[in-house]
Design a protein around this motif. Structure first.
Motif, PDB file in Angstrom:
ATOM      1  N   GLY B  79       0.819  -1.215   0.000  1.00  0.00           N
ATOM      2  CA  GLY B  79       0.000   0.000   0.000  1.00  0.00           C
ATOM      3  C   GLY B  79       0.842   1.250   0.000  1.00  0.00           C
ATOM      4  O   GLY B  79       0.724   2.112  -0.877  1.00  0.00           O
ATOM      5  N   LEU B  80       1.724   1.356   0.998  1.00  0.00           N
ATOM      6  CA  LEU B  80       2.517   2.572   1.143  1.00  0.00           C
ATOM      7  C   LEU B  80       3.603   2.673   0.085  1.00  0.00           C
ATOM      8  O   LEU B  80       3.868   3.742  -0.460  1.00  0.00           O
ATOM      9  CB  LEU B  80       3.148   2.604   2.545  1.00  0.00           C
ATOM     10  CG  LEU B  80       2.149   2.772   3.694  1.00  0.00           C
ATOM     11  CD1 LEU B  80       2.809   2.443   5.029  1.00  0.00           C
ATOM     12  CD2 LEU B  80       1.595   4.194   3.704  1.00  0.00           C
ATOM     13  N   GLY B  81       4.245   1.517  -0.208  1.00  0.00           N
ATOM     14  CA  GLY B  81       5.402   1.552  -1.102  1.00  0.00           C
ATOM     15  C   GLY B  81       5.032   1.643  -2.575  1.00  0.00           C
ATOM     16  O   GLY B  81       5.762   2.234  -3.362  1.00  0.00           O
ATOM     17  N   MET B  82       3.884   1.044  -2.966  1.00  0.00           N
ATOM     18  CA  MET B  82       3.583   0.956  -4.396  1.00  0.00           C
ATOM     19  C   MET B  82       2.216   1.512  -4.790  1.00  0.00           C
ATOM     20  O   MET B  82       2.098   2.235  -5.769  1.00  0.00           O
ATOM     21  CB  MET B  82       3.678  -0.502  -4.851  1.00  0.00           C
ATOM     22  CG  MET B  82       5.089  -1.042  -4.711  1.00  0.00           C
ATOM     23  SD  MET B  82       5.099  -2.830  -4.881  1.00  0.00           S
ATOM     24  CE  MET B  82       5.869  -3.270  -3.350  1.00  0.00           C
ATOM     25  N   ALA B  83       1.166   1.146  -4.020  1.00  0.00           N
ATOM     26  CA  ALA B  83      -0.181   1.591  -4.395  1.00  0.00           C
ATOM     27  C   ALA B  83      -0.291   3.115  -4.309  1.00  0.00           C
ATOM     28  O   ALA B  83      -0.800   3.767  -5.225  1.00  0.00           O
ATOM     29  CB  ALA B  83      -1.222   0.918  -3.506  1.00  0.00           C
ATOM     30  N   LEU B 227       6.374  -0.676 -10.498  1.00  0.00           N
ATOM     31  CA  LEU B 227       7.619  -1.453 -10.414  1.00  0.00           C
ATOM     32  C   LEU B 227       8.798  -0.596  -9.992  1.00  0.00           C
ATOM     33  O   LEU B 227       9.653  -1.040  -9.228  1.00  0.00           O
ATOM     34  CB  LEU B 227       7.923  -2.133 -11.767  1.00  0.00           C
ATOM     35  CG  LEU B 227       6.941  -3.228 -12.186  1.00  0.00           C
ATOM     36  CD1 LEU B 227       7.373  -3.835 -13.522  1.00  0.00           C
ATOM     37  CD2 LEU B 227       6.851  -4.319 -11.127  1.00  0.00           C
ATOM     38  N   MET B 228       8.836   0.641 -10.488  1.00  0.00           N
ATOM     39  CA  MET B 228       9.954   1.498 -10.085  1.00  0.00           C
ATOM     40  C   MET B 228       9.881   1.808  -8.597  1.00  0.00           C
ATOM     41  O   MET B 228      10.894   1.839  -7.912  1.00  0.00           O
ATOM     42  CB  MET B 228       9.967   2.778 -10.907  1.00  0.00           C
ATOM     43  CG  MET B 228      10.913   2.635 -12.074  1.00  0.00           C
ATOM     44  SD  MET B 228      11.143   4.158 -12.969  1.00  0.00           S
ATOM     45  CE  MET B 228       9.521   4.538 -13.525  1.00  0.00           C
ATOM     46  N   ASN B 229       8.653   2.012  -8.123  1.00  0.00           N
ATOM     47  CA  ASN B 229       8.505   2.241  -6.682  1.00  0.00           C
ATOM     48  C   ASN B 229       8.790   0.970  -5.895  1.00  0.00           C
ATOM     49  O   ASN B 229       9.309   1.027  -4.783  1.00  0.00           O
ATOM     50  CB  ASN B 229       7.112   2.778  -6.361  1.00  0.00           C
ATOM     51  CG  ASN B 229       7.016   4.263  -6.647  1.00  0.00           C
ATOM     52  OD1 ASN B 229       7.521   5.068  -5.876  1.00  0.00           O
ATOM     53  ND2 ASN B 229       6.444   4.622  -7.787  1.00  0.00           N
ATOM     54  N   GLN B 290      15.214  10.785  -5.988  1.00  0.00           N
ATOM     55  CA  GLN B 290      15.037  10.926  -7.435  1.00  0.00           C
ATOM     56  C   GLN B 290      13.621  10.536  -7.852  1.00  0.00           C
ATOM     57  O   GLN B 290      12.976  11.223  -8.633  1.00  0.00           O
ATOM     58  CB  GLN B 290      16.011   9.999  -8.171  1.00  0.00           C
ATOM     59  CG  GLN B 290      17.447  10.322  -7.910  1.00  0.00           C
ATOM     60  CD  GLN B 290      18.025  11.162  -9.008  1.00  0.00           C
ATOM     61  OE1 GLN B 290      17.360  11.405 -10.006  1.00  0.00           O
ATOM     62  NE2 GLN B 290      19.240  11.611  -8.838  1.00  0.00           N
ATOM     63  N   LEU B 291      13.172   9.401  -7.307  1.00  0.00           N
ATOM     64  CA  LEU B 291      11.876   8.860  -7.711  1.00  0.00           C
ATOM     65  C   LEU B 291      10.758   9.812  -7.306  1.00  0.00           C
ATOM     66  O   LEU B 291       9.862  10.108  -8.082  1.00  0.00           O
ATOM     67  CB  LEU B 291      11.679   7.498  -7.049  1.00  0.00           C
ATOM     68  CG  LEU B 291      10.422   6.748  -7.442  1.00  0.00           C
ATOM     69  CD1 LEU B 291      10.482   6.380  -8.914  1.00  0.00           C
ATOM     70  CD2 LEU B 291      10.279   5.480  -6.612  1.00  0.00           C
ATOM     71  N   ARG B 292      10.836  10.302  -6.066  1.00  0.00           N
ATOM     72  CA  ARG B 292       9.767  11.169  -5.588  1.00  0.00           C
ATOM     73  C   ARG B 292       9.781  12.517  -6.291  1.00  0.00           C
ATOM     74  O   ARG B 292       8.775  13.196  -6.367  1.00  0.00           O
ATOM     75  CB  ARG B 292       9.871  11.328  -4.068  1.00  0.00           C
ATOM     76  CG  ARG B 292       9.483  10.037  -3.325  1.00  0.00           C
ATOM     77  CD  ARG B 292       9.456  10.251  -1.823  1.00  0.00           C
ATOM     78  NE  ARG B 292      10.800  10.436  -1.298  1.00  0.00           N
ATOM     79  CZ  ARG B 292      11.478   9.519  -0.619  1.00  0.00           C
ATOM     80  NH1 ARG B 292      10.949   8.346  -0.401  1.00  0.00           N
ATOM     81  NH2 ARG B 292      12.670   9.773  -0.159  1.00  0.00           N
ATOM     82  N   ARG B 293      10.946  12.902  -6.819  1.00  0.00           N
ATOM     83  CA  ARG B 293      10.992  14.153  -7.577  1.00  0.00           C
ATOM     84  C   ARG B 293      10.473  13.948  -8.994  1.00  0.00           C
ATOM     85  O   ARG B 293      10.418  14.878  -9.779  1.00  0.00           O
ATOM     86  CB  ARG B 293      12.420  14.680  -7.656  1.00  0.00           C
ATOM     87  CG  ARG B 293      12.856  15.248  -6.351  1.00  0.00           C
ATOM     88  CD  ARG B 293      14.118  16.082  -6.463  1.00  0.00           C
ATOM     89  NE  ARG B 293      14.499  16.444  -5.117  1.00  0.00           N
ATOM     90  CZ  ARG B 293      15.544  15.949  -4.476  1.00  0.00           C
ATOM     91  NH1 ARG B 293      16.358  15.125  -5.096  1.00  0.00           N
ATOM     92  NH2 ARG B 293      15.795  16.300  -3.247  1.00  0.00           N
ATOM     93  N   GLY B 294      10.159  12.700  -9.311  1.00  0.00           N
ATOM     94  CA  GLY B 294       9.628  12.428 -10.639  1.00  0.00           C
ATOM     95  C   GLY B 294      10.706  12.262 -11.683  1.00  0.00           C
ATOM     96  O   GLY B 294      10.431  12.258 -12.879  1.00  0.00           O
ATOM     97  N   THR B 295      11.961  12.160 -11.262  1.00  0.00           N
ATOM     98  CA  THR B 295      13.042  11.923 -12.218  1.00  0.00           C
ATOM     99  C   THR B 295      13.783  10.660 -11.818  1.00  0.00           C
ATOM    100  O   THR B 295      14.925  10.720 -11.399  1.00  0.00           O
ATOM    101  CB  THR B 295      14.054  13.084 -12.220  1.00  0.00           C
ATOM    102  OG1 THR B 295      14.453  13.325 -10.850  1.00  0.00           O
ATOM    103  CG2 THR B 295      13.472  14.340 -12.800  1.00  0.00           C
TER     104      THR B 295
END
Lengths: 363, 398
Positions: B79-83, B227-229, B290-295
């Motif tokens: 839930g927290l990590g991917m959904a 998947l990236m998350n 990086q991921l949370r910044r959308g890059t």
């Protein structure tokens, strides 16, 4: 807040990479290797004047920019990437760190100002750590042998860690042309980085800082952290070389990089490079915030980064096959830089055991 | 500490001043935290965030953990990590409103219905079919390795809506109500003895139109976000230096040294593992930023690969240091845990060692991840791929 270099440091990286591409390319690197001196004074001066590289660790009131370790790390990374022949590690990593750590402001000022305007400097000692230096200062004269001094022949400002009358280790300065001083260039495994043996036979010395052993050891830790950034730059470059070759070399009718055996080897190099980069910039960030963290950080970083660079440089030769084993190809220059850097400030194993002690793991 | 981080810490502390731990239930408190925008701070206002830089999340989390708020990351790992990031990125306003808050409070546990018996590493070859009917879809197929499906309220479901398209193009992403008729969850016992995973059988399950996440036929793009998350999530939480698996390793080393069973050779080996784990931890922090910044950069795949490649050797060496204790095991009785602690840390090295063998398989095998790094990050030429442009229905499958 990220521990990775900020926007200013990345901008400096862009400028420096362009500068090195223009003025310190492969051809010039090869020419430099055949010269007596370990660096190109022209390039050194331009880097100091145009990019302010020599003053990055000098306080602003002395004409420097005091940019901090993270920014210096970016500079070392780029120099390591380009395999630039320059006495930057000796001058900025060792000598500047030593002066800043050990000397009072008044004593330090003229030396830092000189370094900022392009004077090449180094630190000589005999032993594993400067605090254990076996060089002796008896009265006002130094005697002993410093067997491996970074850029010892090119240095104009020669700093020496010497034991004062059998007591604590102090930081001294000797004139490079002083009577009783003999500088012998050595044949180094890594031909891009020069080292000398320096014999001291009652060489007159000026005392800069008494009881400086701990400060000089700290300076060596800072130098080791900056060396680690240089190693990351080299490891990143050999990865690029391996990938470029794997993309263009055709065997069995397809690029060798399309085979998983080669592709996965490149992926492992990438992993090593990025893990090393995380460790190094985190360590520089931590040591910037708290100088007392430098000892543990350098001990933690050194083993991993040194071993990673050697592994990547060797993998690069393997991926290149026969051509990678030739004198003409640059792959061996990186391998030798990697292998020598691994041995430069103590072995990887020694660093790990030191880290264990500092972390309290071994008790 | 930067000014933004200080502000984030202050905001979290101010919130706790108004909503102290204790008087209300954990769920109520998490609800209030969500409403205050301190749940996932880079999310939009109204969706549990404040539109802050993602780099401020760890500071906020730390304030809450320090105050004694329970950590939900293992109990609602999917839930927290991917959904949450997938719904935030691809969901409609209505889907965000419906799912994000109860997901964050822990009221709704989530699971991920991706892998199938015939589609593991080659996820895009999956065979679960969704057929259009009045008002929605009818889904049939079998999913496997479904962590927490036995307690999940919702599932992230990837199903094939057009078998005549090449495999990546005929997929649609759904949010599945796990209480729907036709959903059958069966425990799948693993080599540790417990049944942390499940098999999920879907037999003509109705899924309404408003449960489609993203576009019909655009499921693969949505799945990429998940998947990236997942890789970042499996790369490990930004825990403290020296905690987790390497913390256990050091504890075991100390015992072994006290018993005279470990010298400098063991110490050197432990420090090698320690430094590598630390490098992986730091790389995962970079990946998260990086991921949370959308890059999203290569760091996510690197961190996932490394966590797997370092976790198993850490426990492997811990077993060696255990000596004869490594001959025993605590209990092979089948249980169904309601949390997923993929990186160990159970306190029992022998269990954690066995569990760590899955790290290099779950969330992308190490082999697949190396190929991803080689092709997507380094730009190396792909392997010949005869399956890529062929209609899924004509593909050879096992």
């Amino acid at each position: 807040m990220s521990f990775m270099p900020g926007a200013d440091a990345e901008e400096l990286r862009t400028h420096l990479r362009k500068f090195l591409d223009q003025h310190a390319d492969r051809t010039r690197l090869r020419q430099q290797l055949d010269r007596d001196s370990g660096y190109d004074p022209n390039l050194w001066r331009r880097a100091a004047d145009e990019l302010g590289l020599a003053g990055l660790a000098t306080p602003e009131r002395l004409g420097g920019s005091d940019a901090g370790l993270s920014t210096l790390g970016v500079v070392f990374e780029e120099l390591g990437r380009a395999l630039t022949c320059a006495p930057y590690l000796a001058t900025i990593g060792l000598a500047t760190s030593a002066v800043r750590a050990a000397c009072g402001a008044e004593v330090a000022a003229p030396m830092l100002a000189a370094i900022t305007s392009g004077t090449v400097a180094t630190l000589a000692w005999d032993g594993e750590w400067p605090s254990g230096s076996a060089l002796r200062l008896d009265g006002t004269a130094i005697t002993g042998i410093a067997p491996l001094v970074l850029d010892g022949n090119d240095a104009e400002l020669l700093l020496v860690a010497a034991r004062v009358d059998g007591g604590a280790v102090g930081l001294c300065r000797v004139e490079p042309n002083a009577a009783g001083l003999l500088r012998t260039p050595l044949v180094t495994l890594d031909t891009t980085r020069r080292m000398s043996r320096i014999d001291f036979d009652a060489v007159p010395a000026t005392m800069l800082a008494e009881d400086a052993g701990a400060d000089l050891d700290h300076a060596l830790d800072i130098a080791a952290l900056l060396l680690a950034a240089e190693q990351v730059g080299g490891a990143g470059r050999v990865l690029e070389m391996a990938v470029e070759y794997a993309q263009s070399r055709i065997q069995f009718g397809r690029p060798i990089g399309s085979f998983q055996a080669v592709k996965h080897r490149c992926a492992d190099m990438l992993v090593d490079v990025e893990l090393a980069r995380s460790l190094v910039f985190h360590a520089l960030h931590a040591a910037d915030a708290d100088p007392a963290a430098a000892a543990l950080e350098s001990a933690l970083v050194r083993g991993f980064v040194s071993d990673a660079y050697v592994a990547c440089a060797a993998a690069n030769i393997q991926i290149h096959g026969g051509i990678g084993f030739t004198w003409e190809h640059d792959a061996h220059l990186y391998l030798k830089r990697a292998k020598a850097a691994q041995a430069l400030f103590g072995s990887s194993t020694a660093a790990r055991l030191r880290a264990a002690a500092l972390l309290g793991v071994s008790t | 500490m930067s000014r933004a981080t200080e502000a984030a810490t202050e905001a979290a502390e101010a919130f706790l001043g108004e909503h102290p731990v204790g008087p209300t239930s954990d769920q109520e408190q998490r609800g209030a935290r969500f409403d205050a925008g301190l749940a996932i701070v880079h999310f939009d206002t109204g969706s549990g965030g404040r539109g802050w830089d993602a780099g401020e999340q760890p500071a906020v989390d730390e304030v809450f953990l320090r105050a004694g708020c329970p950590d939900w990351s293992a109990r609602n790992v999917i839930g927290l990590g991917m959904a949450a990031p997938t719904i935030h990125a691809h969901g409609t306003e209505q889907q965000r409103r419906r799912h994000l808050r109860p997901l964050f409070t822990g009221e709704d546990i989530w699971c991920q219905l991706f892998s199938e018996p015939g589609a593991g590493s080659d996820l895009a070859a999956l065979a679960t079919r969704a057929v259009r009917v009045e008002g929605g879809w009818r889904v049939s197929g079998q999913k496997v390795w479904t962590t927490l499906a036995h307690v999940a309220r919702w599932g992230l479901l990837l199903a094939r809506t057009d078998p005549e398209q090449p495999k990546h193009r005929g997929l649609t992403y759904f949010v599945l109500d796990m209480r729907s008729a036709g959903v059958d969850v069966r425990p799948l016992r693993q080599l540790t003895g417990e049944a942390e995973f499940n098999e999920v059988y879907l037999d003509d399950v109705f899924v309404p139109d408003d449960a489609v996440l993203g576009e019909v036929g655009g499921g693969w793009q949505v799945a990429m976000t998940t998947l990236m998350n997942e890789r970042v999530s499996l790369g490990g939480r930004p825990a403290e230096r020296g905690s987790g698996a390497v913390g256990q390793l050091v504890a075991v080393l100390r015992q072994a040294r006290a018993a005279g069973r470990a010298g400098d050779a063991e110490l050197d080996r432990v420090m090698r593992l320690w430094a590598r784990a630390e490098a992986a931890r730091l790389t995962n922090i970079r990946a998260g930023e990086q991921l949370r910044r959308g890059t999203p950069g290569p760091e996510g795949s690197i961190a996932k690969l490394q966590m797997a490649e370092s976790n198993n050797p850490v426990y492997d060496h811990s077993m060696e240091l255990l000596g004869t204790q490594a001959l025993l095991y605590r209990d092979y009785t089948e249980t169904r845990p309601d949390f997923a602690a993929v990186h160990g840390g159970s306190g029992d090295v022998r269990y954690d060692y066995l569990r760590s063998l899955a790290n290099s398989i779950e969330g992308g095998t190490s082999e697949v991840l190396r190929t991803v790094l080689g092709e997507r990050v380094l730009g190396l030429p792909p392997e010949p791929r005869p399956d890529k442009d062929t209609p899924w229905a004509s593909l050879r499958r096992s």
